[in-house]
Design an enzyme around this catalytic site. Structure first.
Site, PDB file in Angstrom:
ATOM      1  N   ASN A  20      14.662  -0.431  12.597  1.00  0.00           N
ATOM      2  CA  ASN A  20      13.216  -0.816  13.315  1.00  0.00           C
ATOM      3  C   ASN A  20      11.986  -0.674  12.666  1.00  0.00           C
ATOM      4  O   ASN A  20      11.232  -1.444  12.583  1.00  0.00           O
ATOM      5  CB  ASN A  20      13.043   0.294  14.702  1.00  0.00           C
ATOM      6  CG  ASN A  20      11.774   0.091  15.174  1.00  0.00           C
ATOM      7  OD1 ASN A  20      11.745  -1.076  15.847  1.00  0.00           O
ATOM      8  ND2 ASN A  20      11.094   1.108  15.285  1.00  0.00           N
ATOM      9  N   ARG A  76     -11.731   1.560   4.316  1.00  0.00           N
ATOM     10  CA  ARG A  76     -11.518   2.937   4.286  1.00  0.00           C
ATOM     11  C   ARG A  76     -11.454   3.736   2.897  1.00  0.00           C
ATOM     12  O   ARG A  76     -11.674   4.892   2.738  1.00  0.00           O
ATOM     13  CB  ARG A  76     -10.873   3.517   5.363  1.00  0.00           C
ATOM     14  CG  ARG A  76     -10.988   3.250   6.807  1.00  0.00           C
ATOM     15  CD  ARG A  76     -10.238   4.155   7.746  1.00  0.00           C
ATOM     16  NE  ARG A  76     -10.225   3.171   8.935  1.00  0.00           N
ATOM     17  CZ  ARG A  76      -9.585   2.503   9.732  1.00  0.00           C
ATOM     18  NH1 ARG A  76      -8.376   2.287   8.876  1.00  0.00           N
ATOM     19  NH2 ARG A  76      -9.551   1.991  10.746  1.00  0.00           N
ATOM     20  N   ARG A 134       7.340  -3.196   9.720  1.00  0.00           N
ATOM     21  CA  ARG A 134       6.551  -2.861   8.535  1.00  0.00           C
ATOM     22  C   ARG A 134       6.972  -3.752   7.188  1.00  0.00           C
ATOM     23  O   ARG A 134       5.946  -4.021   6.399  1.00  0.00           O
ATOM     24  CB  ARG A 134       6.605  -1.496   8.012  1.00  0.00           C
ATOM     25  CG  ARG A 134       6.296  -0.498   9.016  1.00  0.00           C
ATOM     26  CD  ARG A 134       4.964  -0.552   9.531  1.00  0.00           C
ATOM     27  NE  ARG A 134       4.602   0.107  10.689  1.00  0.00           N
ATOM     28  CZ  ARG A 134       3.807  -0.019  11.755  1.00  0.00           C
ATOM     29  NH1 ARG A 134       3.316  -1.084  11.784  1.00  0.00           N
ATOM     30  NH2 ARG A 134       3.619   0.851  12.444  1.00  0.00           N
ATOM     31  N   ASN A 148      17.004   7.986  10.393  1.00  0.00           N
ATOM     32  CA  ASN A 148      18.331   7.587  10.741  1.00  0.00           C
ATOM     33  C   ASN A 148      18.601   6.094  10.640  1.00  0.00           C
ATOM     34  O   ASN A 148      17.349   5.462  10.354  1.00  0.00           O
ATOM     35  CB  ASN A 148      19.177   7.976  11.921  1.00  0.00           C
ATOM     36  CG  ASN A 148      18.485   7.485  13.247  1.00  0.00           C
ATOM     37  OD1 ASN A 148      17.918   6.401  13.339  1.00  0.00           O
ATOM     38  ND2 ASN A 148      18.618   8.218  14.384  1.00  0.00           N
ATOM     39  N   ALA A 149      19.756   5.527  10.425  1.00  0.00           N
ATOM     40  CA  ALA A 149      19.717   4.018   9.964  1.00  0.00           C
ATOM     41  C   ALA A 149      19.171   3.080  11.172  1.00  0.00           C
ATOM     42  O   ALA A 149      18.423   2.372  10.934  1.00  0.00           O
ATOM     43  CB  ALA A 149      21.229   3.744  10.037  1.00  0.00           C
ATOM     44  N   ARG A 150      19.205   3.405  12.357  1.00  0.00           N
ATOM     45  CA  ARG A 150      18.724   2.629  13.621  1.00  0.00           C
ATOM     46  C   ARG A 150      17.361   2.812  13.337  1.00  0.00           C
ATOM     47  O   ARG A 150      16.542   1.756  13.486  1.00  0.00           O
ATOM     48  CB  ARG A 150      19.175   3.084  14.889  1.00  0.00           C
ATOM     49  CG  ARG A 150      18.732   2.478  16.041  1.00  0.00           C
ATOM     50  CD  ARG A 150      19.163   2.897  17.366  1.00  0.00           C
ATOM     51  NE  ARG A 150      18.738   4.231  17.650  1.00  0.00           N
ATOM     52  CZ  ARG A 150      19.402   5.223  18.229  1.00  0.00           C
ATOM     53  NH1 ARG A 150      20.480   5.008  18.822  1.00  0.00           N
ATOM     54  NH2 ARG A 150      18.935   6.437  18.795  1.00  0.00           N
TER      55      ARG A 150
END
Length: 101
Positions: free
Chosen positions: A43, A21, A48, A37-39
């Site tokens: 994640n 693309r 990623r 936020n940190a959480r």
């Protein structure tokens, strides 16, 4: 030859669609501001930083991880892809060099 012809030729060459693309006009430089936020960051890094994530977001995630470790080393000390943090692979791709043994 049109842009779409180039795009389709790249797909025929087995170039991943997200990379092909880049010949399309929508692949222009963009500035994005993100707040987490940190959480949410933990994640994000699990998803990623994975070797199976698209290369561009993986590069960004690893740079972000380096930066947050400077600011909050205790929270992000063991951050990274879930194969390292949780010893599981959500992709279940056993050919990955980081796949839990």
């Amino acid at each position: 030859m049109t842009i779409w012809d180039h795009y389709n030729r790249l797909l025929e060459m087995n170039i991943p669609a997200e990379d092909a693309r880049y010949v399309l006009p929508n692949a222009t430089c963009t500035n994005i501001m993100v707040t987490m936020n940190a959480r949410s960051l933990l994640n994000f890094f699990e998803l990623r930083c994975c070797l199976h994530a698209q290369w561009e977001i993986r590069l960004l995630a690893n740079k972000m991880l380096q930066e947050v470790k400077k600011i909050s080393p205790t929270i992000f000390k063991n951050s990274g892809p879930s194969c390292k943090t949780k010893r599981i692979c959500p992709e279940k791709k056993k050919n990955c060099p980081l796949y839990p043994q």
